[in-house]
Design a protein around this motif. Structure first.
Motif, PDB file in Angstrom:
ATOM      1  N   ASN A  20       0.794  -1.228   0.000  1.00 55.60           N
ATOM      2  CA  ASN A  20       0.000   0.000   0.000  1.00 55.60           C
ATOM      3  C   ASN A  20       0.824   1.275   0.000  1.00 55.60           C
ATOM      4  O   ASN A  20       0.322   2.332   0.382  1.00 55.60           O
ATOM      5  CB  ASN A  20      -0.957   0.004   1.192  1.00 55.60           C
ATOM      6  CG  ASN A  20      -2.261  -0.674   0.862  1.00 55.60           C
ATOM      7  OD1 ASN A  20      -2.308  -1.532  -0.017  1.00 55.60           O
ATOM      8  ND2 ASN A  20      -3.311  -0.294   1.533  1.00 55.60           N
ATOM      9  N   MET A  21       2.056   1.239  -0.445  1.00 61.37           N
ATOM     10  CA  MET A  21       2.872   2.450  -0.473  1.00 61.37           C
ATOM     11  C   MET A  21       2.236   3.522  -1.363  1.00 61.37           C
ATOM     12  O   MET A  21       2.346   4.711  -1.098  1.00 61.37           O
ATOM     13  CB  MET A  21       4.297   2.142  -0.959  1.00 61.37           C
ATOM     14  CG  MET A  21       5.113   1.283  -0.002  1.00 61.37           C
ATOM     15  SD  MET A  21       5.429   2.031   1.612  1.00 61.37           S
ATOM     16  CE  MET A  21       4.292   1.121   2.634  1.00 61.37           C
ATOM     17  N   GLY A  22       1.539   3.111  -2.407  1.00 58.93           N
ATOM     18  CA  GLY A  22       0.847   4.077  -3.276  1.00 58.93           C
ATOM     19  C   GLY A  22      -0.252   4.819  -2.529  1.00 58.93           C
ATOM     20  O   GLY A  22      -0.372   6.040  -2.610  1.00 58.93           O
ATOM     21  N   PHE A  23      -1.074   4.073  -1.783  1.00 59.13           N
ATOM     22  CA  PHE A  23      -2.119   4.705  -0.962  1.00 59.13           C
ATOM     23  C   PHE A  23      -1.484   5.636   0.063  1.00 59.13           C
ATOM     24  O   PHE A  23      -1.955   6.748   0.286  1.00 59.13           O
ATOM     25  CB  PHE A  23      -2.931   3.648  -0.216  1.00 59.13           C
ATOM     26  CG  PHE A  23      -4.089   3.072  -0.991  1.00 59.13           C
ATOM     27  CD1 PHE A  23      -4.265   3.283  -2.339  1.00 59.13           C
ATOM     28  CD2 PHE A  23      -5.022   2.292  -0.329  1.00 59.13           C
ATOM     29  CE1 PHE A  23      -5.329   2.732  -3.031  1.00 59.13           C
ATOM     30  CE2 PHE A  23      -6.102   1.736  -1.000  1.00 59.13           C
ATOM     31  CZ  PHE A  23      -6.253   1.958  -2.357  1.00 59.13           C
ATOM     32  N   SER A  24      -0.407   5.175   0.701  1.00 55.98           N
ATOM     33  CA  SER A  24       0.247   5.974   1.732  1.00 55.98           C
ATOM     34  C   SER A  24       0.809   7.271   1.162  1.00 55.98           C
ATOM     35  O   SER A  24       0.774   8.310   1.811  1.00 55.98           O
ATOM     36  CB  SER A  24       1.362   5.162   2.401  1.00 55.98           C
ATOM     37  OG  SER A  24       0.825   4.026   3.042  1.00 55.98           O
ATOM     38  N   THR A  25       1.307   7.211  -0.066  1.00 57.47           N
ATOM     39  CA  THR A  25       1.832   8.413  -0.723  1.00 57.47           C
ATOM     40  C   THR A  25       0.717   9.422  -0.945  1.00 57.47           C
ATOM     41  O   THR A  25       0.869  10.609  -0.658  1.00 57.47           O
ATOM     42  CB  THR A  25       2.510   8.041  -2.058  1.00 57.47           C
ATOM     43  OG1 THR A  25       3.611   7.186  -1.789  1.00 57.47           O
ATOM     44  CG2 THR A  25       2.983   9.285  -2.794  1.00 57.47           C
ATOM     45  N   GLY A  63      10.163   2.744  -3.606  1.00 54.90           N
ATOM     46  CA  GLY A  63      10.903   1.506  -3.387  1.00 54.90           C
ATOM     47  C   GLY A  63      10.514   0.846  -2.080  1.00 54.90           C
ATOM     48  O   GLY A  63      10.272   1.533  -1.085  1.00 54.90           O
ATOM     49  N   ILE A  64      10.442  -0.480  -2.096  1.00 52.07           N
ATOM     50  CA  ILE A  64      10.066  -1.223  -0.886  1.00 52.07           C
ATOM     51  C   ILE A  64      11.136  -2.217  -0.462  1.00 52.07           C
ATOM     52  O   ILE A  64      10.944  -2.961   0.484  1.00 52.07           O
ATOM     53  CB  ILE A  64       8.723  -1.963  -1.072  1.00 52.07           C
ATOM     54  CG1 ILE A  64       8.812  -3.008  -2.181  1.00 52.07           C
ATOM     55  CG2 ILE A  64       7.595  -0.967  -1.317  1.00 52.07           C
ATOM     56  CD1 ILE A  64       7.645  -3.976  -2.227  1.00 52.07           C
ATOM     57  N   GLU A  90       8.580   5.343   5.306  1.00 48.99           N
ATOM     58  CA  GLU A  90       7.858   6.614   5.331  1.00 48.99           C
ATOM     59  C   GLU A  90       8.660   7.743   4.706  1.00 48.99           C
ATOM     60  O   GLU A  90       8.086   8.660   4.118  1.00 48.99           O
ATOM     61  CB  GLU A  90       7.448   6.982   6.759  1.00 48.99           C
ATOM     62  CG  GLU A  90       6.179   6.261   7.178  1.00 48.99           C
ATOM     63  CD  GLU A  90       5.620   6.781   8.486  1.00 48.99           C
ATOM     64  OE1 GLU A  90       6.392   6.937   9.456  1.00 48.99           O
ATOM     65  OE2 GLU A  90       4.411   7.045   8.518  1.00 48.99           O
ATOM     66  N   LYS A  91       9.979   7.694   4.796  1.00 48.86           N
ATOM     67  CA  LYS A  91      10.820   8.702   4.133  1.00 48.86           C
ATOM     68  C   LYS A  91      10.628   8.636   2.622  1.00 48.86           C
ATOM     69  O   LYS A  91      10.557   9.649   1.945  1.00 48.86           O
ATOM     70  CB  LYS A  91      12.281   8.516   4.517  1.00 48.86           C
ATOM     71  CG  LYS A  91      12.555   8.834   5.965  1.00 48.86           C
ATOM     72  CD  LYS A  91      14.000   8.571   6.328  1.00 48.86           C
ATOM     73  CE  LYS A  91      14.201   8.817   7.818  1.00 48.86           C
ATOM     74  NZ  LYS A  91      15.544   8.521   8.255  1.00 48.86           N
ATOM     75  N   GLY A  92      10.524   7.422   2.095  1.00 47.29           N
ATOM     76  CA  GLY A  92      10.258   7.250   0.664  1.00 47.29           C
ATOM     77  C   GLY A  92       8.871   7.721   0.286  1.00 47.29           C
ATOM     78  O   GLY A  92       8.669   8.314  -0.772  1.00 47.29           O
ATOM     79  N   ILE A  93       7.901   7.479   1.166  1.00 50.56           N
ATOM     80  CA  ILE A  93       6.527   7.934   0.935  1.00 50.56           C
ATOM     81  C   ILE A  93       6.488   9.459   0.876  1.00 50.56           C
ATOM     82  O   ILE A  93       5.885  10.048  -0.023  1.00 50.56           O
ATOM     83  CB  ILE A  93       5.581   7.402   2.036  1.00 50.56           C
ATOM     84  CG1 ILE A  93       5.430   5.890   1.924  1.00 50.56           C
ATOM     85  CG2 ILE A  93       4.227   8.102   1.978  1.00 50.56           C
ATOM     86  CD1 ILE A  93       4.792   5.251   3.142  1.00 50.56           C
ATOM     87  N   GLU A  94       7.152  10.108   1.829  1.00 55.25           N
ATOM     88  CA  GLU A  94       7.211  11.579   1.858  1.00 55.25           C
ATOM     89  C   GLU A  94       7.851  12.121   0.582  1.00 55.25           C
ATOM     90  O   GLU A  94       7.363  13.077  -0.018  1.00 55.25           O
ATOM     91  CB  GLU A  94       8.008  12.060   3.076  1.00 55.25           C
ATOM     92  CG  GLU A  94       7.353  11.798   4.399  1.00 55.25           C
ATOM     93  CD  GLU A  94       6.236  12.786   4.721  1.00 55.25           C
ATOM     94  OE1 GLU A  94       6.158  13.840   4.073  1.00 55.25           O
ATOM     95  OE2 GLU A  94       5.454  12.480   5.634  1.00 55.25           O
ATOM     96  N   LYS A  95       8.947  11.504   0.181  1.00 56.72           N
ATOM     97  CA  LYS A  95       9.656  11.938  -1.024  1.00 56.72           C
ATOM     98  C   LYS A  95       8.780  11.772  -2.268  1.00 56.72           C
ATOM     99  O   LYS A  95       8.722  12.643  -3.130  1.00 56.72           O
ATOM    100  CB  LYS A  95      10.954  11.143  -1.164  1.00 56.72           C
ATOM    101  CG  LYS A  95      11.877  11.642  -2.232  1.00 56.72           C
ATOM    102  CD  LYS A  95      13.201  10.864  -2.188  1.00 56.72           C
ATOM    103  CE  LYS A  95      14.143  11.320  -3.277  1.00 56.72           C
ATOM    104  NZ  LYS A  95      15.396  10.553  -3.281  1.00 56.72           N
TER     105      LYS A  95
END
Length: 116
Positions: A20-25, A63-64, A90-95
């Motif tokens: 779910n990194m896309g949703f989190s972004t 990236g995961i 979360e750093k990647g999500i923020e970026k």
């Protein structure tokens, strides 16, 4: 007009998974976005491409990492992430969220130069 799609599953069990990194972004973006959840499963980008009838659009990827053992991929992607590892993700999500906003404000070339 922009269509911003964050891939993931709407069920709570997937909330803090790599899947779910896309949703989190999208959740980090300053733009009002409506998430659409539907029944059944999806096949990620293939599903998006089929629905919009093209594969020509900019993508922001988060990236995961990779599992230690390749045969553990499914659990790695949809399993719960340890808290300390999720803090790194979360750093990647923020970026990624910042990159989406930059694409909208300044264009894809500017964002690519800044975030790649």
């Amino acid at each position: 007009m922009y269509l911003i799609i964050g891939l993931g599953n709407p069920e709570e069990q997937y909330a803090k998974t790599r899947h779910n990194m896309g949703f989190s972004t999208i959740d980090k973006g300053i733009i009002k976005i409506r998430k659409k959840g539907g029944p059944g499963t999806h096949n990620g980008m293939k599903s998006v491409e089929q629905e919009i009838a093209t594969d020509i659009f900019p993508r922001v990827r988060v990236g995961i990492g990779a599992p230690t053992y390749k045969n553990d991929m499914i659990n790695y992607v949809i399993g719960q992430v340890p808290k300390e590892e999720y803090e790194v993700l979360e750093k990647g999500i923020e970026k990624a969220a910042d990159a989406v906003v930059d694409i909208i404000k300044n264009g894809i070339d500017h964002a690519m130069n800044k975030y790649n």
